[in-house]
Motif scaffolding. Structure first.
Motif, PDB file in Angstrom:
ATOM      1  N   ASP A   1      -5.417  48.495 -21.667  1.00  0.00           N
ATOM      2  CA  ASP A   1      -6.730  49.492 -22.803  1.00  0.00           C
ATOM      3  C   ASP A   1      -6.295  49.654 -23.720  1.00  0.00           C
ATOM      4  N   ASP A   2      -8.082  49.782 -24.103  1.00  0.00           N
ATOM      5  CA  ASP A   2      -8.116  49.948 -26.169  1.00  0.00           C
ATOM      6  C   ASP A   2      -8.532  51.044 -26.284  1.00  0.00           C
ATOM      7  N   PHE A   3      -8.218  52.744 -25.371  1.00  0.00           N
ATOM      8  CA  PHE A   3      -8.643  53.663 -25.301  1.00  0.00           C
ATOM      9  C   PHE A   3      -7.472  54.080 -24.803  1.00  0.00           C
ATOM     10  N   ASN A   4      -8.362  55.856 -24.917  1.00  0.00           N
ATOM     11  CA  ASN A   4      -7.230  56.561 -24.621  1.00  0.00           C
ATOM     12  C   ASN A   4      -7.778  57.560 -23.087  1.00  0.00           C
ATOM     13  N   ALA A   5      -7.506  57.974 -22.739  1.00  0.00           N
ATOM     14  CA  ALA A   5      -8.382  58.581 -21.491  1.00  0.00           C
ATOM     15  C   ALA A   5      -8.683  60.330 -21.424  1.00  0.00           C
ATOM     16  N   ILE A   6      -8.398  60.843 -22.427  1.00  0.00           N
ATOM     17  CA  ILE A   6      -8.546  62.056 -22.873  1.00  0.00           C
ATOM     18  C   ILE A   6     -10.043  62.652 -23.724  1.00  0.00           C
ATOM     19  N   ASP A   7      -9.847  64.241 -23.785  1.00  0.00           N
ATOM     20  CA  ASP A   7     -10.580  64.551 -24.216  1.00  0.00           C
ATOM     21  C   ASP A   7     -12.016  64.394 -23.339  1.00  0.00           C
ATOM     22  N   PRO A   8     -11.980  65.153 -22.947  1.00  0.00           N
ATOM     23  CA  PRO A   8     -14.061  64.509 -21.136  1.00  0.00           C
ATOM     24  C   PRO A   8     -14.476  65.356 -22.165  1.00  0.00           C
ATOM     25  N   ASN A   9     -15.680  64.927 -22.197  1.00  0.00           N
ATOM     26  CA  ASN A   9     -17.024  65.667 -22.312  1.00  0.00           C
ATOM     27  C   ASN A   9     -18.369  65.781 -21.392  1.00  0.00           C
ATOM     28  N   LEU A  10     -18.792  66.282 -20.921  1.00  0.00           N
ATOM     29  CA  LEU A  10     -20.254  65.852 -20.039  1.00  0.00           C
ATOM     30  C   LEU A  10     -21.063  65.997 -20.916  1.00  0.00           C
ATOM     31  N   VAL A  11     -22.138  65.168 -20.192  1.00  0.00           N
ATOM     32  CA  VAL A  11     -23.816  65.134 -21.503  1.00  0.00           C
ATOM     33  C   VAL A  11     -24.359  64.813 -20.676  1.00  0.00           C
ATOM     34  N   VAL A  12     -25.532  65.961 -20.347  1.00  0.00           N
ATOM     35  CA  VAL A  12     -26.805  65.539 -19.511  1.00  0.00           C
ATOM     36  C   VAL A  12     -27.768  64.655 -20.485  1.00  0.00           C
ATOM     37  N   ASP A  13     -28.038  63.708 -20.960  1.00  0.00           N
ATOM     38  CA  ASP A  13     -28.870  63.620 -21.352  1.00  0.00           C
ATOM     39  C   ASP A  13     -31.046  64.209 -20.943  1.00  0.00           C
ATOM     40  N   ALA A  14     -31.897  63.675 -21.906  1.00  0.00           N
ATOM     41  CA  ALA A  14     -32.853  64.094 -21.579  1.00  0.00           C
ATOM     42  C   ALA A  14     -34.155  64.089 -20.675  1.00  0.00           C
ATOM     43  N   GLN A  15     -33.193  62.751 -20.299  1.00  0.00           N
ATOM     44  CA  GLN A  15     -34.339  62.397 -18.776  1.00  0.00           C
ATOM     45  C   GLN A  15     -33.006  62.805 -17.616  1.00  0.00           C
ATOM     46  N   GLY A  16     -32.559  63.562 -17.849  1.00  0.00           N
ATOM     47  CA  GLY A  16     -31.322  64.323 -16.204  1.00  0.00           C
ATOM     48  C   GLY A  16     -29.931  62.734 -16.121  1.00  0.00           C
ATOM     49  N   GLY A  17     -29.886  61.954 -17.297  1.00  0.00           N
ATOM     50  CA  GLY A  17     -28.600  60.968 -16.731  1.00  0.00           C
ATOM     51  C   GLY A  17     -27.593  61.512 -17.450  1.00  0.00           C
TER      52      GLY A  17
END
Length: 341
Positions: free
Chosen positions: A159-175
Motif C-alpha cells: 500500500d501507499d499509505f500507513n494505517a495509524i493515527d486514526p480520527n473519527l469524523v461525523v459530518d454535517a449529514q451524520g455520515g
C-alpha cells in the motif's frame, strides 16, 4: 516652610495634570491554561481529550498500552490505570513484531464511546487500526467494559499509505468517516458504516493531505484531526518529525474545506494536498526555547462552546519529556482559529 510646601504641591499637581506620573502600569497578561497545568503531565504522546460527566479524560500513547489521565477542572491531572493489559490476538497476527498500541482516538457515537487505536512497528507501514467500545469511561461504573471489535483498516508494504493515527469524523449529514495516515503518500479518509464503525466493503481511501517529496525521500505529514466550525471542516495535521525530544521539529498546520472530503486549503489558498496550509502551532521562540515540537493534536468542544486543543510538546526544562499541553481555540473574525498557548 508653608510656601515651600505649597510650591511642591503646585508642581506635583502640574505633573499629574500632564499625566507624566499618573500613567498606570500596563495590565498583566492573564495566565494561559498551559501555564496553570499541574500534576501528571508527562509522559504524554499523541493525546486526545473528551469529557464524561464531571471528568475530563485524556487518552494517549504511554508505554505498551493506552495511557489515561483524568481531571475535574482541566488544570490538575492525575494518572489513571492504562487501558488494556495485553494485545488483541488479531493485532499480533496482522502486524507481526508489534509490541504495543499507539495513537488513540476517542468519540461518543451512537450511544457508546468508540476508541480507535493503532498497531504497528516503528517506521513500517505494515500497520493496522483497531476499534474498542464501552458504554462509559468511568472505571467505577457498573457497566464499564471495553469490547474489542478487531481490525478496522490495514496497510501492508503493497500500500501507499500507513494505517495509524486514526480520527473519527461525523459530518454535517451524520455520515461517519475515518481519517488516518503517517508519511508515505499522506493522509487518507475512509467512509464508515455507522453500524459497525468500519469501512463499507470495497471502500477505497481518499487522499486529503500529502507532502510531495523527491523519490525515496520521506514525506512527513501525519496525525490528522478534523473539527467543524461555522460550516467549515478544518483539517489539522502535523508536519516534520516527532519523537526526538528537544530536537523534534514537529509543528501543526491547518486547512479548511466546505466538504469533509476536501480540498483543504490554508489561509493563503495553499493546498494541503501539495504540502501547504497555515501554521496553527509552532515551537516556542528561540529566546524561550522550552516546549519543542508541538503536535499530534486532538480537539474537544465543551458544554460552554469552548473548543480545547490538546497536544504534546517536548519540555526542554525536563530532559525533553513529552508533555501534555492544552490550549483553548479562539475563532477570529476571518473564521480561522488561534490557539491560546
Amino acid at each position: 516652610m508653608l510656601r515651600a510646601l505649597a510650591r511642591i504641591l503646585l508642581i506635583g499637581g502640574a505633573v499629574l495634570a500632564t499625566g507624566v506620573s499618573a500613567k498606570a502600569p500596563a495590565p498583566a497578561e492573564p495566565p494561559t491554561l498551559n501555564s496553570r497545568l499541574s500534576g501528571e503531565l508527562a509522559p504524554t504522546h499523541d493525546p486526545v481529550i473528551i469529557r464524561e460527566g464531571d471528568t475530563y479524560y485524556v487518552y494517549n500513547t504511554i508505554g505498551r498500552y493506552i495511557g489515561v489521565k483524568t481531571s475535574k477542572d482541566l488544570v490538575h491531572w492525575e494518572q489513571a490505570a492504562p487501558l488494556f493489559d495485553s494485545l488483541p490476538a488479531w493485532a499480533t497476527k496482522a502486524v507481526p513484531g508489534t509490541e504495543g498500541i499507539w495513537a488513540p482516538d476517542i468519540s461518543f457515537v451512537n450511544g457508546e464511546y468508540r476508541l480507535y487505536y493503532s498497531v504497528s512497528t516503528f517506521g513500517s507501514n505494515r500497520s493496522a487500526i483497531g476499534l474498542a467500545t464501552s458504554p462509559t469511561l468511568d472505571p467505577k461504573a457498573k457497566d464499564y467494559h471495553w469490547t474489542d471489535h478487531g481490525l478496522v483498516v490495514q496497510s501492508t508494504h503493497a500500500d501507499d499509505f500507513n494505517a495509524i493515527d486514526p480520527n473519527l469524523v461525523v459530518d454535517a449529514q451524520g455520515g461517519q468517516w475515518l481519517a488516518l495516515g503517517s508519511f508515505w503518500t499522506g493522509i487518507k479518509l475512509f467512509r464508515l458504516d455507522p453500524k459497525t464503525g468500519k469501512p463499507y466493503p470495497g471502500e477505497k481511501p481518499r487522499s486529503i493531505a500529502r507532502r510531495p517529496a523527491p523519490a525515496g525521500a520521506p514525506a512527513p505529514v501525519e496525525a490528522p484531526f478534523i473539527l467543524q466550525h461555522g460550516g467549515w471542516y478544518f483539517l489539522l495535521v502535523s508536519y516534520d518529525y516527532c519523537c526526538k525530544g528537544v530536537n523534534s521539529t514537529y509543528y501543526t498546520v491547518m486547512g479548511r474545506s466546505r466538504t469533509v472530503t476536501g480540498p483543504y486549503l490554508g489561509k493563503d489558498g495553499s493546498a494541503l494536498m501539495e504540502g501547504g496550509g497555515s501554521i496553527l502551532l509552532r515551537a516556542d521562540l528561540e529566546e524561550k526555547q522550552r516546549f519543542r515540537g508541538p503536535g499530534h493534536v486532538g480537539a474537544f468542544t465543551d458544554a460552554d462552546g469552548t473548543t480545547y486543543l490538546v497536544y504534546h510538546a517536548y519540555d526542554r526544562e525536563h530532559d525533553g519529556a513529552p508533555t501534555l499541553r492544552i490550549a483553548p481555540l479562539v475563532w477570529g473574525k476571518d473564521g480561522w482559529p488561534v490557539a491560546q498557548d
